[in-house]
Write a protein that holds these residues in place. Structure first.
Motif, PDB file in Angstrom:
ATOM      1  N   SER A  52       0.962  -1.288  -0.098  1.00  0.00           N
ATOM      2  CA  SER A  52      -0.038  -0.077  -0.018  1.00  0.00           C
ATOM      3  C   SER A  52       0.917   1.251   0.030  1.00  0.00           C
ATOM      4  CB  SER A  52      -0.779  -0.004   1.303  1.00  0.00           C
ATOM      5  OG  SER A  52      -0.241   0.177   2.550  1.00  0.00           O
ATOM      6  N   ARG A  53       0.462   2.536   0.039  1.00  0.00           N
ATOM      7  CA  ARG A  53       1.206   3.730   0.129  1.00  0.00           C
ATOM      8  C   ARG A  53       1.993   3.598   1.286  1.00  0.00           C
ATOM      9  NH1 ARG A  53      -1.719   9.609  -0.943  1.00  0.00           N
ATOM     10  NH2 ARG A  53       0.436  10.730  -1.032  1.00  0.00           N
ATOM     11  N   LYS A  54       1.676   2.760   2.460  1.00  0.00           N
ATOM     12  CA  LYS A  54       2.083   2.841   3.791  1.00  0.00           C
ATOM     13  C   LYS A  54       2.924   1.553   3.837  1.00  0.00           C
ATOM     14  CE  LYS A  54      -1.048   6.361   5.747  1.00  0.00           C
ATOM     15  NZ  LYS A  54      -1.909   6.721   6.895  1.00  0.00           N
ATOM     16  N   SER A  55       3.124   0.658   3.185  1.00  0.00           N
ATOM     17  CA  SER A  55       3.920  -0.356   3.509  1.00  0.00           C
ATOM     18  C   SER A  55       4.364  -1.211   2.494  1.00  0.00           C
ATOM     19  CB  SER A  55       2.859  -1.412   4.445  1.00  0.00           C
ATOM     20  OG  SER A  55       3.534  -2.480   4.446  1.00  0.00           O
ATOM     21  N   PHE A  56       5.527  -1.655   2.542  1.00  0.00           N
ATOM     22  CA  PHE A  56       6.151  -2.866   1.715  1.00  0.00           C
ATOM     23  C   PHE A  56       6.854  -3.901   2.032  1.00  0.00           C
ATOM     24  CE2 PHE A  56       9.413   0.365   1.654  1.00  0.00           C
ATOM     25  CZ  PHE A  56      10.594  -0.465   1.509  1.00  0.00           C
ATOM     26  N   THR A  57       7.161  -4.930   1.580  1.00  0.00           N
ATOM     27  CA  THR A  57       7.748  -6.110   2.062  1.00  0.00           C
ATOM     28  C   THR A  57       8.915  -6.458   1.445  1.00  0.00           C
ATOM     29  OG1 THR A  57       5.796  -6.941   3.194  1.00  0.00           O
ATOM     30  CG2 THR A  57       7.537  -8.502   2.895  1.00  0.00           C
ATOM     31  N   VAL A  75      30.274 -10.169   1.229  1.00  0.00           N
ATOM     32  CA  VAL A  75      28.956 -10.872   1.742  1.00  0.00           C
ATOM     33  C   VAL A  75      27.622 -10.057   1.772  1.00  0.00           C
ATOM     34  CG1 VAL A  75      27.893 -12.305   3.574  1.00  0.00           C
ATOM     35  CG2 VAL A  75      30.192 -12.692   2.849  1.00  0.00           C
ATOM     36  N   ASP A  76      27.778  -8.846   2.314  1.00  0.00           N
ATOM     37  CA  ASP A  76      26.655  -7.797   2.433  1.00  0.00           C
ATOM     38  C   ASP A  76      25.573  -8.269   2.972  1.00  0.00           C
ATOM     39  OD1 ASP A  76      28.421  -5.986   1.145  1.00  0.00           O
ATOM     40  OD2 ASP A  76      27.589  -6.692  -0.723  1.00  0.00           O
ATOM     41  N   ALA A  77      25.388  -9.323   4.108  1.00  0.00           N
ATOM     42  CA  ALA A  77      24.255  -9.790   4.570  1.00  0.00           C
ATOM     43  C   ALA A  77      24.145  -8.984   5.743  1.00  0.00           C
ATOM     44  CB  ALA A  77      24.507 -11.374   4.918  1.00  0.00           C
ATOM     45  N   ILE A  78      23.385  -7.717   5.758  1.00  0.00           N
ATOM     46  CA  ILE A  78      23.245  -6.859   6.876  1.00  0.00           C
ATOM     47  C   ILE A  78      21.681  -6.245   6.836  1.00  0.00           C
ATOM     48  CG2 ILE A  78      24.329  -4.993   5.937  1.00  0.00           C
ATOM     49  CD1 ILE A  78      25.278  -4.385   8.662  1.00  0.00           C
ATOM     50  N   GLU A  79      21.142  -6.324   7.795  1.00  0.00           N
ATOM     51  CA  GLU A  79      19.699  -5.679   7.973  1.00  0.00           C
ATOM     52  C   GLU A  79      19.633  -4.757   8.847  1.00  0.00           C
ATOM     53  OE1 GLU A  79      17.689  -6.417   5.549  1.00  0.00           O
ATOM     54  OE2 GLU A  79      18.375  -8.226   4.777  1.00  0.00           O
ATOM     55  N   TYR A  80      18.731  -3.563   8.888  1.00  0.00           N
ATOM     56  CA  TYR A  80      18.830  -2.510   9.712  1.00  0.00           C
ATOM     57  C   TYR A  80      17.185  -2.390   9.833  1.00  0.00           C
ATOM     58  CZ  TYR A  80      23.287  -1.168   8.218  1.00  0.00           C
ATOM     59  OH  TYR A  80      24.728  -1.144   7.805  1.00  0.00           O
ATOM     60  N   TYR A  81      16.939  -1.941  11.237  1.00  0.00           N
ATOM     61  CA  TYR A  81      15.544  -1.635  11.473  1.00  0.00           C
ATOM     62  C   TYR A  81      15.474  -0.590  12.564  1.00  0.00           C
ATOM     63  CZ  TYR A  81      16.082  -3.930  16.333  1.00  0.00           C
ATOM     64  OH  TYR A  81      16.501  -4.076  17.347  1.00  0.00           O
ATOM     65  N   ASP A  82      14.152  -0.223  12.282  1.00  0.00           N
ATOM     66  CA  ASP A  82      13.821   0.985  13.577  1.00  0.00           C
ATOM     67  C   ASP A  82      12.332   0.714  14.060  1.00  0.00           C
ATOM     68  OD1 ASP A  82      12.336   1.734  11.463  1.00  0.00           O
ATOM     69  OD2 ASP A  82      13.984   3.480  11.127  1.00  0.00           O
ATOM     70  N   ASN A  83      11.890   1.783  14.545  1.00  0.00           N
ATOM     71  CA  ASN A  83      10.276   1.542  14.834  1.00  0.00           C
ATOM     72  C   ASN A  83       9.336   1.459  13.508  1.00  0.00           C
ATOM     73  OD1 ASN A  83      10.109   4.154  14.146  1.00  0.00           O
ATOM     74  ND2 ASN A  83       9.711   5.130  16.042  1.00  0.00           N
ATOM     75  N   SER A  84       9.880   1.566  12.795  1.00  0.00           N
ATOM     76  CA  SER A  84       8.834   1.487  11.303  1.00  0.00           C
ATOM     77  C   SER A  84       9.231   0.463  10.383  1.00  0.00           C
ATOM     78  CB  SER A  84       8.639   3.022  10.738  1.00  0.00           C
ATOM     79  OG  SER A  84       9.965   3.209  10.225  1.00  0.00           O
ATOM     80  N   LYS A  86      10.484  -3.635  10.322  1.00  0.00           N
ATOM     81  CA  LYS A  86      10.588  -4.855  11.289  1.00  0.00           C
ATOM     82  C   LYS A  86      11.108  -5.836  10.642  1.00  0.00           C
ATOM     83  CE  LYS A  86       7.668  -2.339  14.030  1.00  0.00           C
ATOM     84  NZ  LYS A  86       8.537  -1.805  15.115  1.00  0.00           N
ATOM     85  N   ILE A  87      11.911  -6.594  11.301  1.00  0.00           N
ATOM     86  CA  ILE A  87      12.597  -7.741  10.628  1.00  0.00           C
ATOM     87  C   ILE A  87      11.564  -8.961  11.105  1.00  0.00           C
ATOM     88  CG2 ILE A  87      14.541  -9.482  10.906  1.00  0.00           C
ATOM     89  CD1 ILE A  87      16.103  -6.887  11.865  1.00  0.00           C
ATOM     90  N   LYS A  88      11.126  -9.818  10.198  1.00  0.00           N
ATOM     91  CA  LYS A  88      10.178 -10.404  10.407  1.00  0.00           C
ATOM     92  C   LYS A  88      10.758 -11.906  10.729  1.00  0.00           C
ATOM     93  CE  LYS A  88       6.113  -9.897  10.005  1.00  0.00           C
ATOM     94  NZ  LYS A  88       5.315  -9.675  10.941  1.00  0.00           N
ATOM     95  N   MET A  89      11.810 -12.218   9.701  1.00  0.00           N
ATOM     96  CA  MET A  89      12.493 -13.803   9.782  1.00  0.00           C
ATOM     97  C   MET A  89      13.685 -13.618   9.540  1.00  0.00           C
ATOM     98  SD  MET A  89       9.827 -16.272   8.018  1.00  0.00           S
ATOM     99  CE  MET A  89       8.095 -16.371   8.526  1.00  0.00           C
ATOM    100  N   LEU A  90      14.629 -14.411  10.280  1.00  0.00           N
ATOM    101  CA  LEU A  90      16.062 -14.552  10.092  1.00  0.00           C
ATOM    102  C   LEU A  90      16.558 -15.728  10.270  1.00  0.00           C
ATOM    103  CD1 LEU A  90      18.744 -13.081  10.171  1.00  0.00           C
ATOM    104  CD2 LEU A  90      18.412 -12.558  12.578  1.00  0.00           C
ATOM    105  N   ASP A  91      17.430 -16.136   9.179  1.00  0.00           N
ATOM    106  CA  ASP A  91      18.051 -17.364   9.353  1.00  0.00           C
ATOM    107  C   ASP A  91      19.328 -17.334   8.386  1.00  0.00           C
ATOM    108  OD1 ASP A  91      17.116 -20.622   9.835  1.00  0.00           O
ATOM    109  OD2 ASP A  91      18.353 -20.405   8.120  1.00  0.00           O
ATOM    110  N   ALA A  92      20.230 -18.395   8.741  1.00  0.00           N
ATOM    111  CA  ALA A  92      21.616 -18.459   7.710  1.00  0.00           C
ATOM    112  C   ALA A  92      22.246 -19.618   8.112  1.00  0.00           C
ATOM    113  CB  ALA A  92      22.606 -17.285   8.279  1.00  0.00           C
TER     114      ALA A  92
END
Length: 635
Positions: A52-57, A75-84, A86-92
């Motif tokens: 939507s206008r306010k969200s993407f995955t 490798v460049d395997a790095i994720e950032y997050y804040d209060n808007s 969200k990291i939903k899943m993580l595995d390596a």
């Protein structure tokens, strides 16, 4: 060495099936992808769904083969997050060369820390990463991630080759989007790559295959200028819950002013009265601006603050005034607010800052840039003010923000403008010096250097350094003077005319080669250009001279009285599309020579076919700069 990477998607295959799949992948990529490679992306897929206008995955899957220790940084395997975000899943999972699992990592194994750790940054942004030391090479890393982001103002770009020395077997991206948000994209640097584009209803898909690793070559343009890239955006977006429109720069700039700036301008009356005393009866807007700029430099310091609306809304001007610090946004806005209070209009300006020039892209309206400055209308031009520096002269940009397109933000809209371009002769270093040569080969020198433009930017910081650093600096720039002793130095920083003067007295032993009644030494003792580009059998990349310059040198040379000139270089000049060079030797008397030199290097972006011509041009200059004179003892 620590191996830091992040991934965020649960890996859904069983260990046995994954091991078999990874094993097959490892032995199926072409051997030519190993050429110049420290790592190889076997398969990378990115799936972005704009909900939507306010969200993407964003869902990512990446299989990367790390061939050696140098490949870890790719490798460049790095994720950032804040209060808007969200990291939903993580595995390596990590595998050895034969597809055997070395180690699996779940979300609990990943470290979580602020991106500000170790830096002067105030931010809500965090990162998740895995700190692991590999014990064998090569290995293969598989990671998957899913992230949900509420900020549709920033749709990630597709850069399938995002690191040098990394081959890519296959990289894909698919973006799905609602048809009422004005989805748009722009392609760059596709020539010479195998890229397939497929457009579907409400979706676009790009695939790159079999891209060899890009090896660094002298004078190559910055990496983003030569690799394939697609940038994406929405005309109707949301930034931290604030809806915006990006159809044209005028409306976009008006949105920025209204939502990010208009309610931040209040200055407390006590500060207004204090500044009023400094300004006095001055009416000239530029002179008032200089006074206020100096006031801000003396009062504030830089601290990065990544808070507010996505890190884009400045701190309130009254908070900067109270605290005495802020980031580029806050300090620029504070200065703007003070100037506005004294009827001096300036424009908050968004720009890409850094020594490597990068433009706000005029034909793609979107959130861009990484820095803020001020633009002051001054007759028929704009004067740009760098508000984060406590030492930079008024109106001087240097190589941090020069010669690039920026967005000025006005109450009635935005506009793309060009910052100051320092032409070749603006970047001027003028050196007047003298030295004497003794019979034992010692050189005693007096040097004066006057620097303007980018040459000023490269030199004026030295006056704030401690004595040991200053002496190290001169031993480095006069590197051809072995065993150099700095006897005395002084500086004059004319900020009004943006001119920096250095005066140095020094000496060095064994500058000359003394043998069999003969003294041989290079005439150009202080400014030898030795940066001859590397020769390549096959040049792959274009090359760029991002900034030109103009050097002028005059040296008075005193010779020992009981020696005659036995041999000297001829006067030399060369003129090419890349620049001009002259060297002249004037015999004033048996014991005095004047050496004059000028070197103009032009900026330019050139095809790889021109590289060898340029290399030969510089090679001739380096040879001339090292030309030697021979003295023979009188009999």
């Amino acid at each position: 060495m620590k191996f830091i990477f992040v991934s965020v998607f649960v890996f859904l295959f069983t260990t046995v099936s994954v091991a078999q799949k990874i094993n097959n992948d490892l032995f199926l990529f072409p051997e030519n992808l190993k050429e110049n490679a420290n790592s190889i992306v076997i398969n990378q897929s990115i799936d972005i769904e704009i909900n939507s206008r306010k969200s993407f995955t964003i869902k990512k899957h990446k299989v990367v083969r790390v061939l050696n220790e140098l490949g870890l940084k790719n490798v460049d395997a790095i994720e950032y997050y804040d209060n808007s975000t969200k990291i939903k899943m993580l595995d390596a999972t990590m595998y050895n060369a034969y597809g055997k699992v070395i180690k699996s990592f779940k979300q609990k194994d990943f470290k979580d820390q602020s991106v500000a750790d170790g830096f002067s940054v105030i931010t809500e942004n965090r990162m998740v990463f895995l700190d692991y030391t590999p014990t064998e090479y090569p290995f293969t890393l598989v990671y998957d991630s899913e992230v949900v982001d509420d900020n549709t103002a920033f749709i990630p770009a597709w850069i399938p080759i995002d690191d040098p020395y990394e081959g890519v077997l296959k990289s894909t991206i698919k973006i799905s989007y609602p048809d009422d948000l004005g989805f748009k994209f722009k392609e760059q640097n596709f020539e010479g790559y195998s890229i397939v584009k497929k457009e579907e209803k409400d979706a676009v898909l790009y695939t790159l295959e079999n891209a060899q690793a890009i090896k660094h070559e002298d004078l190559s343009p910055s990496f983003p200028k030569i690799v394939p890239k697609v940038i994406f955006g929405l005309e109707k977006f949301s930034l931290k819950g604030v809806e915006g429109t990006a159809t044209n720069w005028k409306d976009f700039g008006k949105w920025m002013y209204t939502n990010l700036l208009s309610d931040t301008e209040e200055i407390k009356p006590e500060t207004i009265e204090k500044v009023k005393l400094l300004i006095g009866d001055e009416k000239d807007p530029v002179k008032k601006a200089k006074t206020i700029y100096k006031y801000v430099q003396d009062k504030t310091r830089y601290v990065s603050v990544q808070l507010g609306i996505g890190g884009w809304k400045p701190m309130l001007a009254k908070d900067v005034d109270r605290l005495g610090y802020g980031d580029c946004k806050a300090l620029s806005n504070y200065t703007r607010s003070l100037l506005k209070a004294f009827d001096v209009p300036t424009f908050y300006t968004i720009i890409y800052a850094g020594n490597s020039k990068n433009d706000i892209q005029n034909d793609f309206v979107s959130m861009q840039g990484n820095h803020a400055v001020l633009a002051l209308p001054n007759q028929d031009k704009l004067t740009f003010l760098e508000c984060t520096s406590q030492t930079s002269p008024f109106g001087f940009e240097g190589d941090f923000t020069d010669d690039r397109y920026a967005l000025i933000v006005k109450p009635d809209g935005g506009e793309i403008v060009k910052t100051t371009s320092y032409l070749e002769k603006d970047n001027n270093q003028k050196m007047n010096s003298s030295y004497s040569i003794s019979e034992d080969g010692k050189i005693t020198c007096t040097i004066e250097i006057k620097s303007k433009g980018v040459a000023y930017d490269n030199s004026y910081h030295i006056e704030k350094e401690p004595a040991d650093k200053i002496k190290e600096h001169y031993k480095e720039i006069f590197g051809n003077l072995l065993n150099l002793t700095i006897d005395k130095y002084s500086f004059e920083n004319d900020k009004e005319n943006i001119l920096f003067t250095e005066r140095i007295q020094c000496s060095a032993i064994n500058y000359s080669n003394v043998s069999n009644n003969t003294i041989i030494f290079p005439l150009n003792a202080f400014n030898q250009y030795s940066a001859v580009p590397q020769r390549y059998r096959t040049r792959n990349n274009p090359f760029e001279i991002s900034r030109g310059f103009f050097d002028e040198d005059e040296i008075q040379i005193s010779l020992p009285e009981n020696y005659n000139i036995d041999a000297k270089p001829n006067n030399f000049s060369i003129k090419d599309k890349f620049g001009e060079y002259t060297a002249e030797i004037i015999i004033v008397s048996p014991t005095k020579i004047i050496y004059k030199r000028s070197f103009l290097l032009k900026k330019g972006y050139y095809d790889k076919s021109e590289y060898e011509n340029y290399r030969k041009f510089i090679e001739q200059i380096a040879k001339a700069d090292n030309s030697k004179i021979a003295l023979i003892k009188k009999t």
